[in-house]
Design an enzyme around this catalytic site. Structure first.
Site, PDB file in Angstrom:
ATOM      1  CE  LYS A   9       0.179  18.789  22.644  1.00 42.14           C
ATOM      2  NZ  LYS A   9      -0.665  17.627  22.250  1.00 42.14           N
ATOM      3  CE1 TYR A  49      -4.880  20.755  22.086  1.00 41.20           C
ATOM      4  CE2 TYR A  49      -4.246  21.578  24.242  1.00 41.20           C
ATOM      5  CZ  TYR A  49      -3.912  21.050  23.010  1.00 41.20           C
ATOM      6  OH  TYR A  49      -2.593  20.814  22.696  1.00 41.20           O
ATOM      7  CB  THR A  91      -3.015  13.361  16.336  1.00 37.44           C
ATOM      8  OG1 THR A  91      -3.349  14.480  15.531  1.00 37.44           O
ATOM      9  CG2 THR A  91      -3.382  13.640  17.782  1.00 37.44           C
ATOM     10  NE  ARG A 102       2.014  15.328  17.687  1.00 37.95           N
ATOM     11  CZ  ARG A 102       0.971  15.975  17.192  1.00 37.95           C
ATOM     12  NH1 ARG A 102       0.489  15.665  15.993  1.00 37.95           N
ATOM     13  NH2 ARG A 102       0.390  16.937  17.891  1.00 37.95           N
ATOM     14  CG  HIS A 115      -1.131  22.151  19.422  1.00 33.51           C
ATOM     15  ND1 HIS A 115      -2.263  21.461  19.056  1.00 33.51           N
ATOM     16  CD2 HIS A 115      -1.309  23.424  18.963  1.00 33.51           C
ATOM     17  CE1 HIS A 115      -3.081  22.293  18.423  1.00 33.51           C
ATOM     18  NE2 HIS A 115      -2.521  23.482  18.361  1.00 33.51           N
TER      19      HIS A 115
HETATM   20  P1  PCG Z   1      -2.877  18.100  19.639  1.00 30.31           P
HETATM   21  O1  PCG Z   1      -2.379  19.057  20.660  1.00 30.31           O
HETATM   22  O2  PCG Z   1      -2.265  18.131  18.295  1.00 30.31           O
HETATM   23  O3  PCG Z   1      -4.461  18.310  19.466  1.00 30.31           O
HETATM   24  C1  PCG Z   1      -5.406  17.783  20.354  1.00 30.31           C
HETATM   25  C2  PCG Z   1      -4.782  16.929  21.394  1.00 30.31           C
HETATM   26  O4  PCG Z   1      -5.686  16.086  22.071  1.00 30.31           O
HETATM   27  C3  PCG Z   1      -3.817  15.961  20.714  1.00 30.31           C
HETATM   28  O5  PCG Z   1      -2.701  16.619  20.232  1.00 30.31           O
HETATM   29  C4  PCG Z   1      -3.576  14.979  21.840  1.00 30.31           C
HETATM   30  O6  PCG Z   1      -2.662  15.498  22.798  1.00 30.31           O
HETATM   31  C5  PCG Z   1      -4.965  14.930  22.455  1.00 30.31           C
HETATM   32  N1  PCG Z   1      -5.724  13.764  21.970  1.00 30.31           N
HETATM   33  C6  PCG Z   1      -6.358  13.627  20.786  1.00 30.31           C
HETATM   34  N2  PCG Z   1      -6.946  12.419  20.715  1.00 30.31           N
HETATM   35  C7  PCG Z   1      -6.665  11.799  21.893  1.00 30.31           C
HETATM   36  C8  PCG Z   1      -6.995  10.529  22.436  1.00 30.31           C
HETATM   37  O7  PCG Z   1      -7.676   9.720  21.812  1.00 30.31           O
HETATM   38  N3  PCG Z   1      -6.516  10.257  23.680  1.00 30.31           N
HETATM   39  C9  PCG Z   1      -5.769  11.140  24.387  1.00 30.31           C
HETATM   40  N4  PCG Z   1      -5.338  10.806  25.606  1.00 30.31           N
HETATM   41  N5  PCG Z   1      -5.441  12.350  23.908  1.00 30.31           N
HETATM   42  C10 PCG Z   1      -5.882  12.669  22.678  1.00 30.31           C
END
Ligand code: PCG
Length: 149
Positions: A9, A49, A91, A102, A115
């Protein structure tokens, strides 16, 4: 062989982490079959998304993903989807295990560096959003005979 979609990202690209991330997947034995640096158009971010469209964080997520270039990749190998997810980590970086990408390089769920597709079905869907079939390169890595039983 299994293929998975991975995207460094904008925070990961800006922080100069793309090379480290590529190195980890290469060292694992996964094969890079597609890659490009891109500013993603809104339609592809929404498609990528789509399951989060109604979530309160979606506007911020879209702005973040479109804030700079992403480095998009397709990696191939035995069990690639699950292997890459484990290497990427939870995540929420606060919960990601040390040693995962991460876990080692991020702190905030809203800036989690990378991602990766969460299932073989999402991998097919997501790499189809971002890559044409002719963008992917089939070839043999010279170490394949010793990587696999
Ligand atoms: P990714 O790209 O693995 O899949 C969905 C994305 O949504 C995740 O990583 C995060 O970047 C974002 N995301 C998921 N949950 C949250 C949240 O609670 N807050 C925020 N700001 N972003 C989220």
């Amino acid at each position: 062989m299994d293929r998975t979609f991975v995207m460094v990202k904008p925070d990961g690209v800006q922080r100069g982490l793309a090379g480290e991330i590529i190195s980890r997947f290469e060292a694992k034995g996964l094969k890079l079959v597609g890659a490009k640096l891109e500013l993603l158009p809104e339609e592809r971010v929404v498609e990528q998304y789509r399951e989060h469209l109604e979530k309160p964080f979606f506007p911020g997520l879209k702005a973040y993903i479109m804030s700079g270039p992403c480095f998009l990749m397709v990696w191939e190998g035995k069990g690639a989807v699950a292997v890459v997810r484990r290497m990427v980590g939870a995540t929420n970086p606060a919960e990601a295990a040390p040693g995962s990408i991460r876990g080692d390089f991020a702190l905030d769920i809203g800036r989690n560096v990378i991602h990766a597709s969460d299932s073989p079905e999402s991998a097919v869907r997501e790499l189809g959003i971002h890559f044409e079939a002719e963008d992917l390169v089939g070839y043999s890595r010279i170490d394949e005979p010793v990587l696999y039983e």
